[in-house]
Design a protein around this motif. Structure first.
Motif, short mmCIF file in Angstrom:
data_model
loop_
_atom_site.label_atom_id
_atom_site.label_comp_id
_atom_site.label_asym_id
_atom_site.label_seq_id
_atom_site.Cartn_x
_atom_site.Cartn_y
_atom_site.Cartn_z
N THR A 1 0.75 -1.31 0.05
CA THR A 1 0.02 0.12 -0.10
C THR A 1 0.88 1.14 0.10
N THR A 2 2.28 1.12 0.08
CA THR A 2 3.08 2.25 -0.47
C THR A 2 3.36 2.56 -1.67
N VAL A 3 3.05 3.76 -2.32
CA VAL A 3 3.40 4.03 -3.60
C VAL A 3 4.40 5.20 -3.66
N VAL A 4 5.58 4.88 -3.99
CA VAL A 4 6.68 6.04 -3.91
C VAL A 4 6.92 6.30 -5.50
N LEU A 5 6.81 7.58 -5.74
CA LEU A 5 6.88 8.12 -7.01
C LEU A 5 8.14 9.13 -7.08
N GLY A 6 9.05 8.53 -6.30
CA GLY A 6 10.49 9.32 -6.42
C GLY A 6 11.19 9.63 -5.29
N GLY A 7 12.42 9.86 -5.19
CA GLY A 7 13.19 10.25 -3.82
C GLY A 7 13.33 9.15 -3.15
N LYS A 8 13.50 7.86 -3.46
CA LYS A 8 13.38 6.62 -2.48
C LYS A 8 14.44 6.84 -1.50
N GLN B 1 11.05 12.17 -0.68
CA GLN B 1 10.28 10.85 -1.11
C GLN B 1 8.96 11.25 -1.06
N LEU B 2 8.28 11.07 -2.18
CA LEU B 2 7.07 11.26 -2.54
C LEU B 2 5.99 10.03 -2.48
N ARG B 3 5.31 9.98 -1.30
CA ARG B 3 4.41 8.83 -1.19
C ARG B 3 2.86 9.12 -1.43
N VAL B 4 1.98 8.46 -2.21
CA VAL B 4 0.72 8.86 -2.46
C VAL B 4 -0.17 7.76 -1.99
N HIS B 5 -1.32 8.30 -1.27
CA HIS B 5 -2.10 7.38 -0.49
C HIS B 5 -3.74 7.87 -1.18
N LEU B 6 -4.41 6.82 -1.56
CA LEU B 6 -5.62 6.81 -2.05
C LEU B 6 -6.81 6.38 -1.26
N GLY B 7 -7.79 7.30 -0.93
CA GLY B 7 -9.02 7.00 -0.16
C GLY B 7 -10.34 6.96 -1.03
N ALA B 8 -11.38 6.69 -0.10
CA ALA B 8 -12.53 6.80 -1.01
C ALA B 8 -13.83 7.43 -0.08
N ILE B 9 -13.52 8.61 0.28
CA ILE B 9 -14.35 9.26 1.12
C ILE B 9 -15.80 9.43 0.39
N ILE B 10 -15.84 9.92 -0.71
CA ILE B 10 -17.04 10.16 -1.53
C ILE B 10 -17.73 9.09 -1.82
N ASP B 11 -17.09 7.84 -2.04
CA ASP B 11 -17.69 6.53 -2.32
C ASP B 11 -18.48 6.11 -1.09
N GLY B 12 -17.93 6.49 0.08
CA GLY B 12 -18.29 6.12 1.43
C GLY B 12 -19.73 6.98 1.70
N ASN B 13 -19.54 8.15 1.47
CA ASN B 13 -20.61 8.98 1.98
C ASN B 13 -21.67 9.25 1.02
#
Length: 263
Positions: free
Chosen positions: A87-94, A132-144
């Protein structure tokens, strides 16, 4: 009207008023959740009072997909994912000492404006090993508000990440672009055909049969749910949320903070 009927009418009126107040309170709570991240002052033209009315939830566009099956499915991690359960997505600068974490909901219009204004700058700073850039994805709108777009787009991004980090990065930017990000009243990301159509603009994904198969089959649906669970565990209250070295940064201050990091 008898006294009894009068009392019944009053009770019914009070009950209708109570229900309406609860509905309004829920709407306000959701609005705060979605927009507590704020807007980038002077950069993001966030229009106040946005209403998230989700329409056409069902039919042949894929929005009626049964996500309950994904919960018990075997976890398949994208090839280029990192960390526990991938669940960790690193897009650069590791190898960079500084970290920048970005928490987003793919259906969120404020996130789309954030990406359109600052997304490339944030990604280029990571490419230059400033952090290091890490992207996290949620689903607040789906849930609400209902729908599957946030989950489904996350799964498609998992399929892109399986191809390469660069494919994920480019596809992520396109999904948030002014050209392809749908209006808040439309759950277009629930439609696999729409997601694949956007992917045609990414060289590594265009005509990629395995990628297409993974999107249509939902190969990374379970991974998307794990990503969303990780997002929820982080206690994020609204999107977009940005943290530098674990400290939340108000989005209006982000340009200054990026300058300090040399980006």
């Amino acid at each position: 009207m008898s006294k009894r009927n009068s009392q019944e009418a009053k009770r019914a009126a009070r009950e209708r008023l109570r229900i309406e107040r609860e509905k309004q309170a829920k709407k306000e709570k959701v609005r705060r959740q979605l927009f507590v991240g704020g807007a980038v002052v002077g950069l993001l033209a966030v229009v106040g009072g946005i209403a998230f009315a989700v329409s056409a939830l069902g039919g042949d566009d894929g929005s009626d997909k049964d996500w309950s099956a994904a919960k018990s499915a075997k976890l398949v991690q994208p090839a280029n994912a990192e960390g526990e359960k991938g669940t960790t997505v690193v897009l650069g600068g590791k190898d960079a000492e500084k970290t920048v974490d970005v928490y987003e909901d793919l259906r969120c219009p404020a996130c789309a404006q954030f990406e359109q204004q600052l997304g490339e700058r944030v990604k280029k700073g990571a490419e230059a090993d400033k952090y290091q850039l890490r992207v996290h994805l949620g689903a607040i709108i789906d849930g609400n508000f209902g729908g599957n777009g946030s989950k489904n787009a996350a799964s498609a991004l998992g399929a892109a990440l399986d191809v390469s980090t660069e494919a994920f990065k480019e596809y992520h930017g396109l999904l948030y672009s002014a050209e392809h990000h749908p209006a808040e009243s439309e759950d277009k990301f629930a439609d696999n055909e729409y997601l694949l159509d956007v992917a045609k603009n990414v060289d590594e994904l265009k005509g990629n049969k395995q990628f297409q198969k993974d999107v249509n089959k939902g190969t990374f649906d379970k991974w998307a749910l794990e990503m969303i669970a990780s997002f929820d565990d982080a206690g994020i209250e609204g999107t977009p949320t940005v943290k530098i070295d674990g400290k939340k940064i108000e989005t209006n201050l982000l340009p200054t903070e990026l300058e300090k990091l040399g980006a």
